[in-house]
Write an enzyme that holds these catalytic residues in place. Structure first.
Site, short mmCIF file in Angstrom:
data_model
loop_
_atom_site.label_atom_id
_atom_site.label_comp_id
_atom_site.label_asym_id
_atom_site.label_seq_id
_atom_site.Cartn_x
_atom_site.Cartn_y
_atom_site.Cartn_z
N ARG A 10 90.46 66.16 46.50
CA ARG A 10 89.41 66.87 45.80
C ARG A 10 89.45 66.62 44.29
O ARG A 10 88.42 66.53 43.63
CB ARG A 10 89.55 68.37 46.08
CG ARG A 10 88.38 69.14 45.59
CD ARG A 10 88.46 70.59 45.92
NE ARG A 10 87.21 71.22 45.57
CZ ARG A 10 86.88 71.57 44.36
NH1 ARG A 10 87.72 71.37 43.37
NH2 ARG A 10 85.71 72.12 44.11
N CYS A 54 87.83 72.26 52.42
CA CYS A 54 89.21 72.34 51.94
C CYS A 54 89.89 73.50 52.65
O CYS A 54 89.31 74.58 52.76
CB CYS A 54 89.21 72.57 50.44
SG CYS A 54 90.87 72.68 49.77
N ILE A 77 91.84 84.31 43.76
CA ILE A 77 91.24 83.01 43.40
C ILE A 77 90.83 82.25 44.65
O ILE A 77 89.72 81.73 44.75
CB ILE A 77 92.21 82.22 42.51
CG1 ILE A 77 92.40 83.01 41.21
CG2 ILE A 77 91.66 80.82 42.23
CD1 ILE A 77 93.45 82.49 40.29
N LYS A 110 101.94 67.40 38.35
CA LYS A 110 100.87 66.72 39.11
C LYS A 110 99.50 67.13 38.57
O LYS A 110 98.64 66.28 38.32
CB LYS A 110 100.97 67.11 40.59
CG LYS A 110 99.71 66.76 41.38
CD LYS A 110 99.74 67.27 42.80
CE LYS A 110 99.33 68.70 42.99
NZ LYS A 110 97.90 68.95 43.24
N ASN A 111 99.30 68.43 38.39
CA ASN A 111 97.96 68.90 38.03
C ASN A 111 97.59 68.61 36.57
O ASN A 111 96.41 68.68 36.21
CB ASN A 111 97.81 70.39 38.35
CG ASN A 111 97.69 70.61 39.86
OD1 ASN A 111 97.53 69.65 40.61
ND2 ASN A 111 97.81 71.85 40.28
N ASP A 166 98.89 79.02 43.02
CA ASP A 166 99.72 77.93 43.56
C ASP A 166 101.16 78.36 43.83
O ASP A 166 101.94 77.57 44.36
CB ASP A 166 99.70 76.73 42.59
CG ASP A 166 98.34 76.05 42.56
OD1 ASP A 166 97.50 76.35 43.42
OD2 ASP A 166 98.12 75.23 41.64
N ARG A 208 101.93 65.21 48.79
CA ARG A 208 100.83 65.13 47.84
C ARG A 208 101.26 65.62 46.46
O ARG A 208 100.71 65.20 45.45
CB ARG A 208 99.65 66.02 48.30
CG ARG A 208 99.04 65.56 49.58
CD ARG A 208 97.83 66.36 49.88
NE ARG A 208 96.84 66.13 48.82
CZ ARG A 208 95.57 66.41 48.91
NH1 ARG A 208 95.10 66.95 50.01
NH2 ARG A 208 94.76 66.17 47.92
N ARG A 229 85.44 75.52 48.18
CA ARG A 229 85.70 75.07 46.80
C ARG A 229 84.46 74.36 46.29
O ARG A 229 84.38 73.14 46.27
CB ARG A 229 86.94 74.19 46.76
CG ARG A 229 88.18 74.95 47.18
CD ARG A 229 89.42 74.11 47.14
NE ARG A 229 89.88 73.83 45.79
CZ ARG A 229 90.91 73.04 45.51
NH1 ARG A 229 91.57 72.47 46.48
NH2 ARG A 229 91.28 72.84 44.27
N PRO A 230 83.47 75.17 45.85
CA PRO A 230 82.22 74.58 45.39
C PRO A 230 82.40 73.81 44.08
O PRO A 230 83.45 73.91 43.43
CB PRO A 230 81.32 75.80 45.17
CG PRO A 230 82.23 76.95 45.01
CD PRO A 230 83.50 76.63 45.72
N VAL A 231 81.39 73.05 43.69
CA VAL A 231 81.45 72.31 42.42
C VAL A 231 80.32 72.72 41.49
O VAL A 231 80.02 72.05 40.51
CB VAL A 231 81.40 70.77 42.64
CG1 VAL A 231 82.67 70.26 43.29
CG2 VAL A 231 80.17 70.36 43.43
C1 EPZ Z 1 93.02 73.58 40.24
O1 EPZ Z 1 92.00 73.35 41.21
C2 EPZ Z 1 94.31 73.07 40.83
N1 EPZ Z 1 94.16 71.65 41.16
C3 EPZ Z 1 94.67 73.86 42.08
O2 EPZ Z 1 95.96 73.43 42.50
C4 EPZ Z 1 94.76 75.35 41.73
O3 EPZ Z 1 95.00 76.09 42.90
C5 EPZ Z 1 93.45 75.80 41.08
O4 EPZ Z 1 93.15 74.96 39.93
C6 EPZ Z 1 93.50 77.25 40.58
O5 EPZ Z 1 94.53 77.40 39.64
C7 EPZ Z 1 94.33 70.73 40.22
O6 EPZ Z 1 94.60 71.02 39.06
C8 EPZ Z 1 94.26 69.31 40.64
P1 EPZ Z 1 89.32 75.99 40.13
P2 EPZ Z 1 90.47 73.53 40.80
O7 EPZ Z 1 88.07 75.25 39.89
O8 EPZ Z 1 90.30 73.24 39.37
C9 EPZ Z 1 85.93 78.61 42.11
C10 EPZ Z 1 97.60 72.77 44.05
O9 EPZ Z 1 98.13 73.36 45.02
N2 EPZ Z 1 85.00 77.55 41.70
O10 EPZ Z 1 90.08 76.50 38.95
O11 EPZ Z 1 89.67 72.78 41.77
C11 EPZ Z 1 86.92 78.14 43.16
O12 EPZ Z 1 86.36 78.15 44.45
C12 EPZ Z 1 96.11 72.86 43.80
O13 EPZ Z 1 98.22 72.01 43.29
C13 EPZ Z 1 83.64 77.77 41.81
O14 EPZ Z 1 83.19 78.81 42.27
O15 EPZ Z 1 90.29 75.08 41.02
C14 EPZ Z 1 88.06 79.12 42.96
O16 EPZ Z 1 87.77 80.33 43.61
C15 EPZ Z 1 95.33 73.39 44.91
N3 EPZ Z 1 82.78 76.76 41.41
C16 EPZ Z 1 88.06 79.34 41.46
O17 EPZ Z 1 86.75 78.95 41.01
C17 EPZ Z 1 83.23 75.58 40.90
O18 EPZ Z 1 82.41 74.72 40.54
C18 EPZ Z 1 89.09 78.55 40.69
O19 EPZ Z 1 89.06 77.19 41.13
C19 EPZ Z 1 84.61 75.38 40.76
C20 EPZ Z 1 85.47 76.39 41.17
#
Ligand code: EPZ
Length: 422
Positions: A91, A115, A331, A22-23, A309, A401, A120-122
């Site tokens: 998201r 979330c 994380i 999926k991811n 995950d 999902r 989960r900031p961007v």
């Molecule tokens: C991906 O989400 C996955 N989703 C998530 O899987 C997974 O848990 C996550 O990576 C971590 O491995 C998809 O691939 C669709 P991140 P993503 O940005 O990319 C912080 C599942 O169950 N952060 O790697 O959104 C964030 O808050 C899902 O299948 C910032 O601070 O996660 C976290 O603490 C849920 N600023 C860390 O980084 C940002 O702009 C890692 O999050 C972005 C993220």
């Protein structure tokens, strides 16, 4: 809303095929926006998240055909505004930002809302795109991106407070493939799904080096081509069934896996006393429960570390494993909603400040429980299979999902589950 009735004291035995990831599929589907040529993507799992992504691509103007796991997308003419109604449901829709901006020089995407697994900031996504020269305005809940003079390659460090960002790396990589000149992403995420996206882009004609490491170098090209691509197996679905096999199995074999992607889960299962055997090619694994299982400590970390995950599913396993297990999620430190529900089934889990301390109990008893997010729901299914009696899992849409036909796969292994449609 569907619910799942899980009959406890189950025994799983036999063989199933693991679905496509999926991811990996989500950003790869978004990346089809980068070309006006047709893209064929195989093994896209039939889960609601990939279906939302296809709806978003259609709403943006792409022509989308789906025939079971094979999707054909041609984004000949597209618009730059992603519809709020679809985007707010998932998201991961934010990964259309990079491709839209790269292809059209503008994009409008809603800011993702709250979330359940934590903040989960961007900010890192925005930092990346700004680094390539995009202007960004946030107004009315939308992020408006413009790059009237095109994107320009740059050196950008994506290190965040909680380590690298997976979708942030994806977004920047997708934007950079059509930018002018060289982009270097420092502190990039190295998850297998990021590597799969890079492979997809390379097959479209992109110049990318270093995917899988902390430093990715991209030399922009002026256009990308048609592609026919098969996504990698879902390491989280595989890991979930490996844990199920350790908890309630009598020899469960999973086809279509990738051993290199499963090292962290394999190591913990073996440390806990279970037997994990891969075939020589590493694409098939058989798991047997160990005779003397024991608790372990886990700390989540970016790949190749232990995946966040898989945290909930291992918590469910340790709930009935003798000894004390300490599980820390660095994380997503708030991702412990499943603990309260598993405790309602008789588990002894204390959650404190991003850490769950699990004291293994002899048995769990079935109960009505509430799914809170995708992996938390999977943990409840595992706990339900192990428990005495019947567990009723409400809000099943969470599991739909990201797990393709989970009920059918459990039935295929001899477990007893029923989906009740309401
Ligand atoms: C991906 O989400 C996955 N989703 C998530 O899987 C997974 O848990 C996550 O990576 C971590 O491995 C998809 O691939 C669709 P991140 P993503 O940005 O990319 C912080 C599942 O169950 N952060 O790697 O959104 C964030 O808050 C899902 O299948 C910032 O601070 O996660 C976290 O603490 C849920 N600023 C860390 O980084 C940002 O702009 C890692 O999050 C972005 C993220």
């Amino acid at each position: 809303m569907d619910k799942l009735i899980v009959h406890g004291n189950s025994t799983l035995k036999g063989t199933i095929n693991i679905s496509g990831s999926k991811n990996a599929s989500l950003p790869i589907l978004a990346a089809t926006l980068l070309t006006d040529q047709p893209c064929i993507i195989r093994r896209v799992p039939d889960v609601s998240d990939t279906n939302y992504m296809l709806q978003i691509l259609r709403a943006l103007g792409a022509d989308v055909e789906r025939s079971s796991g094979t999707v054909r997308i041609q984004a000949s003419k597209i618009i730059s505004d992603a519809p709020y109604d679809l985007v707010r449901r998932m998201r991961a829709s934010i990964c259309v930002m990079g491709p839209l901006l790269a292809r059209l020089g503008q994009a409008c995407v809603s800011l993702p809302g709250g979330c359940v697994i934590g903040d989960r900031p961007v900010d890192l996504h925005l930092k990346g795109l700004k680094g390539l020269g995009a202007n960004i305005d946030v107004e009315g809940g939308n992020m408006n991106f413009t790059a009237p003079n095109g994107l320009k390659g740059a050196e950008i460090d994506l290190r965040g407070k909680h380590g690298p960002t997976v979708l942030g790396t994806d977004n920047l990589m997708m934007a950079a493939v059509l930018a002018e000149g060289r982009t270097v992403i420092e502190s990039a995420a190295g998850e297998p799904e990021v590597v799969d996206l890079a492979e997809f882009l390379i097959q479209m004609g992109a110049n990318i080096e270093g995917a899988g490491s902390r430093r990715i170098t991209i030399d922009g090209v002026s256009s990308l081509n048609a592609v026919d691509y098969t996504v990698i197996p879902d390491r989280i679905e595989a890991g979930t069934f490996m844990v199920a096999a350790a908890m309630v199995g009598e020899g469960v074999t999973l086809n279509r896996v990738n051993r290199e992607h499963l090292t962290a889960s394999t190591d913990v299962l073996q440390e806990a006393g279970h037997i994990v055997e891969f075939n020589e090619g590493g694409d098939k694994v058989t798991v047997h429960p160990g005779e003397v299982p024991q608790g372990c400590n886990i700390t989540t970390a970016p790949f190749p570390g232990f995946p966040t995950d898989m945290q909930a599913q291992f918590t469910a396993m340790f709930a009935t494993t003798p000894g004390i297990s300490v599980i820390e999620d660095t994380i997503f430190p708030q991702r412990f909603m499943h603990c309260a529900e598993i405790s309602r089934m008789g588990a002894n889990i204390r959650v404190d400040n991003g850490t769950a301390i699990v004291s293994g109990v002899e048995s769990l008893s079935g109960a009505p429980v509430m799914a809170s997010d995708l992996r938390a729901s999977a943990a409840l299914v595992l706990a339900g299979l192990k428990a005495r009696g019947t567990t009723e899992i409400n809000r099943l849409y969470h599991i739909d999902r990201g797990y393709e036909h989970i009920d059918e796969k459990i039935l295929q292994l001899g477990g007893s589950v029923e989906r009740v449609r309401e």
